[in-house]
Write a protein that holds these residues in place. Structure first.
Motif, short mmCIF file in Angstrom:
data_model
loop_
_atom_site.label_atom_id
_atom_site.label_comp_id
_atom_site.label_asym_id
_atom_site.label_seq_id
_atom_site.Cartn_x
_atom_site.Cartn_y
_atom_site.Cartn_z
N TRP A 289 -31.44 4.64 14.68
CA TRP A 289 -30.71 4.30 15.90
C TRP A 289 -31.64 4.31 17.11
CZ3 TRP A 289 -26.02 2.35 15.38
CH2 TRP A 289 -25.27 2.67 14.25
N LEU B 65 -33.54 1.08 17.25
CA LEU B 65 -32.67 0.02 17.77
C LEU B 65 -32.51 0.16 19.29
CD1 LEU B 65 -29.86 -0.15 15.04
CD2 LEU B 65 -31.65 -1.84 15.49
N ALA B 66 -32.40 1.41 19.75
CA ALA B 66 -32.26 1.65 21.19
C ALA B 66 -33.49 1.17 21.95
CB ALA B 66 -32.01 3.13 21.46
N LEU C 57 -35.37 -1.27 21.08
CA LEU C 57 -35.35 -2.73 21.08
C LEU C 57 -34.44 -3.30 22.17
CD1 LEU C 57 -35.28 -3.43 17.22
CD2 LEU C 57 -37.23 -3.62 18.79
N THR C 58 -33.57 -2.46 22.70
CA THR C 58 -32.69 -2.89 23.81
C THR C 58 -33.29 -2.48 25.15
OG1 THR C 58 -31.38 -0.85 23.77
CG2 THR C 58 -30.66 -2.64 22.32
N LEU C 59 -34.62 -2.24 25.15
CA LEU C 59 -35.34 -1.79 26.36
C LEU C 59 -34.85 -0.43 26.84
CD1 LEU C 59 -35.55 -5.17 28.32
CD2 LEU C 59 -37.22 -4.17 26.73
N LEU D 24 -31.79 0.76 26.79
CA LEU D 24 -30.38 0.84 27.20
C LEU D 24 -29.51 1.47 26.10
CD1 LEU D 24 -29.93 -2.64 28.94
CD2 LEU D 24 -30.21 -0.40 30.02
N GLY D 25 -29.92 1.29 24.86
CA GLY D 25 -29.15 1.84 23.76
C GLY D 25 -29.07 3.36 23.76
#
Length: 210
Positions: free
Chosen positions: A168, A171-172, A174-176, A178-179
């Motif tokens: 997770w 993935l966070a 990869l959202t710059l 924001l995740g």
């Protein structure tokens, strides 16, 4: 005690329908932490240099807010609402300051030996905020000692619980970043559940605190 996968599942169940309030709560904390820690670097006024010079004090100033964040999700797990105002409620509480300062000092001193002893001790102290919250008569030092007792034999389990969120976290990123506004509430709710499971394992009832 529940398996880590079950603890994560219970955390998700608690967050179901409450992601919005959890995200706002987390976002306010992140923004304030960023401003306090980096204000001197982003401020263009003459005060910027002064603020930057005091940067080493930033972590100390944020101690009550970090405590509020941690125990806030414990209260949330027990059915209470996450309120932004709650992030500031512990600034007048002396034992919260003492707990934060002592935890930081002890962890740093152990880390001076090697990183691994520092990490191990950090996990030994991780239940201290919850213990302090559930025991109003207890001081910061006592909460740390009790946390060390509670975590005996469970440090690796909690470490593996934290490690299970690495996918997770990627993935966070990869959202710059924001995740993380959603990931951190998930992690903190899971840790609060871990604490509740430890209490049950020790035969302690859950205390309803304010």
């Amino acid at each position: 005690m529940l398996q880590n996968s079950q603890i994560r599942k219970r955390a998700l169940e608690a967050l179901d329908g409450n992601w919005g309030s959890a995200a706002v709560f987390m976002l306010v904390y992140i923004v304030i932490t960023f401003i306090v820690s980096n204000g001197g670097q982003i401020c263009l006024s003459p005060l910027g240099s002064a603020w930057q010079a005091l940067g080493s004090l930033a972590s100390v100033l944020l101690i009550p807010m970090g405590y509020a964040l941690t125990v806030g999700f414990l209260g949330f797990l027990r059915g209470r609402k996450l309120e932004v105002a709650g992030l500031f409620r512990y600034y007048p509480v002396g034992r919260v300051w003492i707990l934060g300062v002592l935890t930081a000092i002890y962890t740093i001193l152990w880390s001076l030996l090697l990183i691994i002893p520092g990490v191990i001790k950090a996990y030994s102290y991780m239940m201290a905020p919850y213990i302090l919250k559930d025991n109003p008569e207890m001081g910061g030092e006592e909460a740390i000692v009790e946390s060390m007792k509670m975590m005996k034999g469970y440090k690796m389990k909690l470490f593996l619980l934290d490690l299970s969120f690495i996918g997770w976290a990627i993935l966070a990123l990869l959202t710059l970043g924001l995740g993380f506004i959603l990931l951190y509430p998930y992690v903190l709710t899971a840790r609060a559940k871990f604490y509740e499971e430890l209490k049950a394992e020790r035969g302690e009832c859950v205390k309803e605190t304010v």
